[in-house]
Design a protein around this motif. Structure first.
Motif, PDB file in Angstrom:
ATOM      1  N   ALA A 191       0.829  -1.205   0.000  1.00 15.70           N
ATOM      2  CA  ALA A 191       0.000   0.000   0.000  1.00 15.70           C
ATOM      3  C   ALA A 191       0.862   1.252   0.000  1.00 15.70           C
ATOM      4  O   ALA A 191       0.566   2.233  -0.703  1.00 15.70           O
ATOM      5  CB  ALA A 191      -0.938   0.000   1.209  1.00 15.70           C
ATOM      6  N   ARG A 192       1.931   1.257   0.768  1.00 14.43           N
ATOM      7  CA  ARG A 192       2.822   2.411   0.815  1.00 14.43           C
ATOM      8  C   ARG A 192       3.505   2.632  -0.534  1.00 14.43           C
ATOM      9  O   ARG A 192       3.623   3.770  -1.007  1.00 14.43           O
ATOM     10  CB  ARG A 192       3.869   2.220   1.907  1.00 14.43           C
ATOM     11  N   VAL A 193       3.978   1.545  -1.146  1.00 18.90           N
ATOM     12  CA  VAL A 193       4.649   1.659  -2.441  1.00 18.90           C
ATOM     13  C   VAL A 193       3.683   2.209  -3.491  1.00 18.90           C
ATOM     14  O   VAL A 193       4.022   3.122  -4.253  1.00 18.90           O
ATOM     15  CB  VAL A 193       5.211   0.292  -2.869  1.00 18.90           C
ATOM     16  N   LEU A 194       2.483   1.662  -3.547  1.00 21.58           N
ATOM     17  CA  LEU A 194       1.507   2.112  -4.539  1.00 21.58           C
ATOM     18  C   LEU A 194       1.113   3.559  -4.295  1.00 21.58           C
ATOM     19  O   LEU A 194       0.971   4.351  -5.244  1.00 21.58           O
ATOM     20  CB  LEU A 194       0.279   1.197  -4.496  1.00 21.58           C
ATOM     21  N   ASN A 195       0.942   3.939  -3.043  1.00 21.90           N
ATOM     22  CA  ASN A 195       0.589   5.319  -2.713  1.00 21.90           C
ATOM     23  C   ASN A 195       1.724   6.272  -3.089  1.00 21.90           C
ATOM     24  O   ASN A 195       1.482   7.384  -3.592  1.00 21.90           O
ATOM     25  CB  ASN A 195       0.281   5.427  -1.220  1.00 21.90           C
ATOM     26  N   HIS A 196       2.950   5.839  -2.852  1.00 20.35           N
ATOM     27  CA  HIS A 196       4.133   6.624  -3.234  1.00 20.35           C
ATOM     28  C   HIS A 196       4.102   6.934  -4.730  1.00 20.35           C
ATOM     29  O   HIS A 196       4.302   8.085  -5.153  1.00 20.35           O
ATOM     30  CB  HIS A 196       5.382   5.822  -2.867  1.00 20.35           C
ATOM     31  N   GLU A 197       3.827   5.912  -5.533  1.00 17.56           N
ATOM     32  CA  GLU A 197       3.802   6.115  -6.980  1.00 17.56           C
ATOM     33  C   GLU A 197       2.599   6.953  -7.417  1.00 17.56           C
ATOM     34  O   GLU A 197       2.693   7.722  -8.380  1.00 17.56           O
ATOM     35  CB  GLU A 197       3.814   4.763  -7.698  1.00 17.56           C
ATOM     36  N   ALA A 198       1.481   6.826  -6.721  1.00 15.22           N
ATOM     37  CA  ALA A 198       0.316   7.659  -7.045  1.00 15.22           C
ATOM     38  C   ALA A 198       0.628   9.137  -6.814  1.00 15.22           C
ATOM     39  O   ALA A 198       0.152  10.006  -7.562  1.00 15.22           O
ATOM     40  CB  ALA A 198      -0.884   7.231  -6.203  1.00 15.22           C
ATOM     41  N   ILE A 199       1.432   9.430  -5.790  1.00 13.56           N
ATOM     42  CA  ILE A 199       1.840  10.818  -5.558  1.00 13.56           C
ATOM     43  C   ILE A 199       2.666  11.318  -6.737  1.00 13.56           C
ATOM     44  O   ILE A 199       2.505  12.459  -7.198  1.00 13.56           O
ATOM     45  CB  ILE A 199       2.630  10.926  -4.234  1.00 13.56           C
ATOM     46  N   HIS A 200       3.538  10.471  -7.265  1.00 17.78           N
ATOM     47  CA  HIS A 200       4.314  10.867  -8.442  1.00 17.78           C
ATOM     48  C   HIS A 200       3.414  11.079  -9.661  1.00 17.78           C
ATOM     49  O   HIS A 200       3.666  11.971 -10.477  1.00 17.78           O
ATOM     50  CB  HIS A 200       5.371   9.824  -8.754  1.00 17.78           C
ATOM     51  N   VAL A 201       2.398  10.251  -9.803  1.00 16.40           N
ATOM     52  CA  VAL A 201       1.447  10.443 -10.905  1.00 16.40           C
ATOM     53  C   VAL A 201       0.807  11.822 -10.799  1.00 16.40           C
ATOM     54  O   VAL A 201       0.712  12.564 -11.783  1.00 16.40           O
ATOM     55  CB  VAL A 201       0.375   9.340 -10.894  1.00 16.40           C
ATOM     56  N   ALA A 202       0.377  12.186  -9.592  1.00 14.42           N
ATOM     57  CA  ALA A 202      -0.225  13.506  -9.383  1.00 14.42           C
ATOM     58  C   ALA A 202       0.776  14.619  -9.650  1.00 14.42           C
ATOM     59  O   ALA A 202       0.414  15.689 -10.161  1.00 14.42           O
ATOM     60  CB  ALA A 202      -0.779  13.606  -7.962  1.00 14.42           C
ATOM     61  N   GLN A 203       2.053  14.384  -9.309  1.00 20.55           N
ATOM     62  CA  GLN A 203       3.085  15.376  -9.608  1.00 20.55           C
ATOM     63  C   GLN A 203       3.180  15.628 -11.116  1.00 20.55           C
ATOM     64  O   GLN A 203       3.382  16.762 -11.555  1.00 20.55           O
ATOM     65  CB  GLN A 203       4.431  14.917  -9.066  1.00 20.55           C
ATOM     66  N   SER A 204       3.044  14.558 -11.916  1.00 23.16           N
ATOM     67  CA  SER A 204       3.057  14.727 -13.370  1.00 23.16           C
ATOM     68  C   SER A 204       1.818  15.470 -13.854  1.00 23.16           C
ATOM     69  O   SER A 204       1.901  16.383 -14.685  1.00 23.16           O
ATOM     70  CB  SER A 204       3.144  13.360 -14.061  1.00 23.16           C
ATOM     71  N   CYS A 205       0.673  15.071 -13.328  1.00 23.92           N
ATOM     72  CA  CYS A 205      -0.580  15.687 -13.770  1.00 23.92           C
ATOM     73  C   CYS A 205      -0.600  17.181 -13.480  1.00 23.92           C
ATOM     74  O   CYS A 205      -1.229  17.958 -14.219  1.00 23.92           O
ATOM     75  CB  CYS A 205      -1.769  15.014 -13.090  1.00 23.92           C
ATOM     76  N   SER A 206       0.080  17.606 -12.423  1.00 25.05           N
ATOM     77  CA  SER A 206       0.105  19.024 -12.077  1.00 25.05           C
ATOM     78  C   SER A 206       0.971  19.833 -13.036  1.00 25.05           C
ATOM     79  O   SER A 206       0.959  21.057 -13.010  1.00 25.05           O
ATOM     80  CB  SER A 206       0.625  19.210 -10.644  1.00 25.05           C
ATOM     81  N   ASN A 207       1.713  19.142 -13.890  1.00 27.11           N
ATOM     82  CA  ASN A 207       2.585  19.795 -14.872  1.00 27.11           C
ATOM     83  C   ASN A 207       2.104  19.477 -16.281  1.00 27.11           C
ATOM     84  O   ASN A 207       2.692  18.666 -16.984  1.00 27.11           O
ATOM     85  CB  ASN A 207       4.029  19.327 -14.685  1.00 27.11           C
ATOM     86  N   GLN A 208       0.991  20.024 -16.664  1.00 24.65           N
ATOM     87  CA  GLN A 208       0.468  19.928 -18.039  1.00 24.65           C
ATOM     88  C   GLN A 208      -0.063  18.557 -18.422  1.00 24.65           C
ATOM     89  O   GLN A 208      -0.332  18.308 -19.586  1.00 24.65           O
ATOM     90  CB  GLN A 208       1.537  20.354 -19.051  1.00 24.65           C
ATOM     91  N   GLY A 209      -0.211  17.639 -17.470  1.00 21.64           N
ATOM     92  CA  GLY A 209      -0.874  16.400 -17.822  1.00 21.64           C
ATOM     93  C   GLY A 209      -0.106  15.141 -17.470  1.00 21.64           C
ATOM     94  O   GLY A 209       1.057  15.173 -17.055  1.00 21.64           O
ATOM     95  N   LEU A 210      -0.763  14.024 -17.686  1.00 24.13           N
ATOM     96  CA  LEU A 210      -0.301  12.719 -17.223  1.00 24.13           C
ATOM     97  C   LEU A 210       1.077  12.347 -17.756  1.00 24.13           C
ATOM     98  O   LEU A 210       1.884  11.744 -17.053  1.00 24.13           O
ATOM     99  CB  LEU A 210      -1.319  11.654 -17.620  1.00 24.13           C
TER     100      LEU A 210
END
Length: 268
Positions: A191-210
């Protein structure tokens, strides 16, 4: 971990690899580590004086508890129900167990992750009587998988392209890759690993998209005590400062298991 940006080391919660005597419990016995397995030897009441001694090797032979092997094909998206079943199987391997000894005593055997303190006898007995269900973590995994799928992210149980990483986020491929061996670490660590990567996904989305390179979200970046030195590990030590800051933000917030879903929904 974002590929070239996230390099989440497999040290997110590994078993201890080097055996060592880590303490002596008065009257009851000694706590040792061997190949990631801790053994608490409890002698019969009549043998209490022996408890302060280092147990004989025959009484504490090293035990290696087997971990379940993921059965999902490599490179495939995990079936949520099968994944949760595999994680539950792995959790049982991390639950302490009691083993009788020929002299009438018994020992407790349990696996201990690096950085975790030795368990006290009362804690061991409580875990045997009432093993944790990890219900909160199981719900978080299901919600994270669903949220990521809804925004077009593929989650694969496959080896990350970055050597030594437990997982990575690849914006170009819109794919999270999680090392299959992470499943054997159990529900909490997965769960921690998956959540960690989801945060990175959101970091990308905040910069012009996925498919964009990750940018900081402005989340709290104070690392918890057990991760205070994680950025000093070889996989991060020589990384560019911008990458280290992205990792710091993800590590600092990965234990907030509802946050990843919220961030993905808000930014993607």
């Amino acid at each position: 971990m974002a590929r070239r940006h996230c390099q989440r080391c497999a040290d997110g919660g590994p078993s201890s690899e080097k055996g060592a005597v880590v303490g002596v419990l008065p009257l009851f016995g000694a706590l040792l580590l061997g190949a990631g397995v801790a053994l608490l030897v409890v002698l019969p009441r009549g043998n209490q004086p022996l408890a302060s001694r280092t147990p004989q090797p025959a009484a504490i032979r090293p035990v290696r508890a087997p971990g379940p092997q993921p059965r999902s094909p490599l490179g495939s998206s995990p079936d949520p129900q099968l994944l949760l079943s595999q994680l539950a199987e792995a959790d049982r391997q991390w639950t302490p167990r009691a083993e009788p000894l020929a002299n009438g005593g018994y020992r407790y055997v349990y696996k201990r992750r690096a950085g975790e303190p030795p368990l006290k006898l009362e804690t061991i007995r409580a875990l045997i009587a009432n093993p944790p269900s990890f219900e909160r973590e199981r719900q978080a995994i299901g919600q994270l998988l669903q949220a990521l799928q809804q925004v077009g992210v593929q989650v694969n149980l496959s080896a990350p392209q970055k050597s030594g990483a437990a997982a990575e986020w690849d914006p170009r491929a819109r794919t999270v890759r999680i090392q299959p061996t992470v499943v054997s670490k159990g529900t909490l660590e997965f769960a921690r690993v998956l959540n960690h990567e989801a945060i990175h996904v959101a970091q990308s989305c905040s910069n012009q998209g996925l498919g964009s390179d990750p940018l900081l979200l402005g989340l709290p970046s104070q690392l918890p005590g057990h991760l205070s030195t994680v950025l000093d590990e070889p996989i991060y030590r020589t990384a560019p400062e911008r990458v280290r800051q992205l990792e710091r933000e993800a590590f600092a917030n990965q234990d907030r298991l509802t946050l990843g879903v919220q961030l993905v929904q808000a930014h993607c």
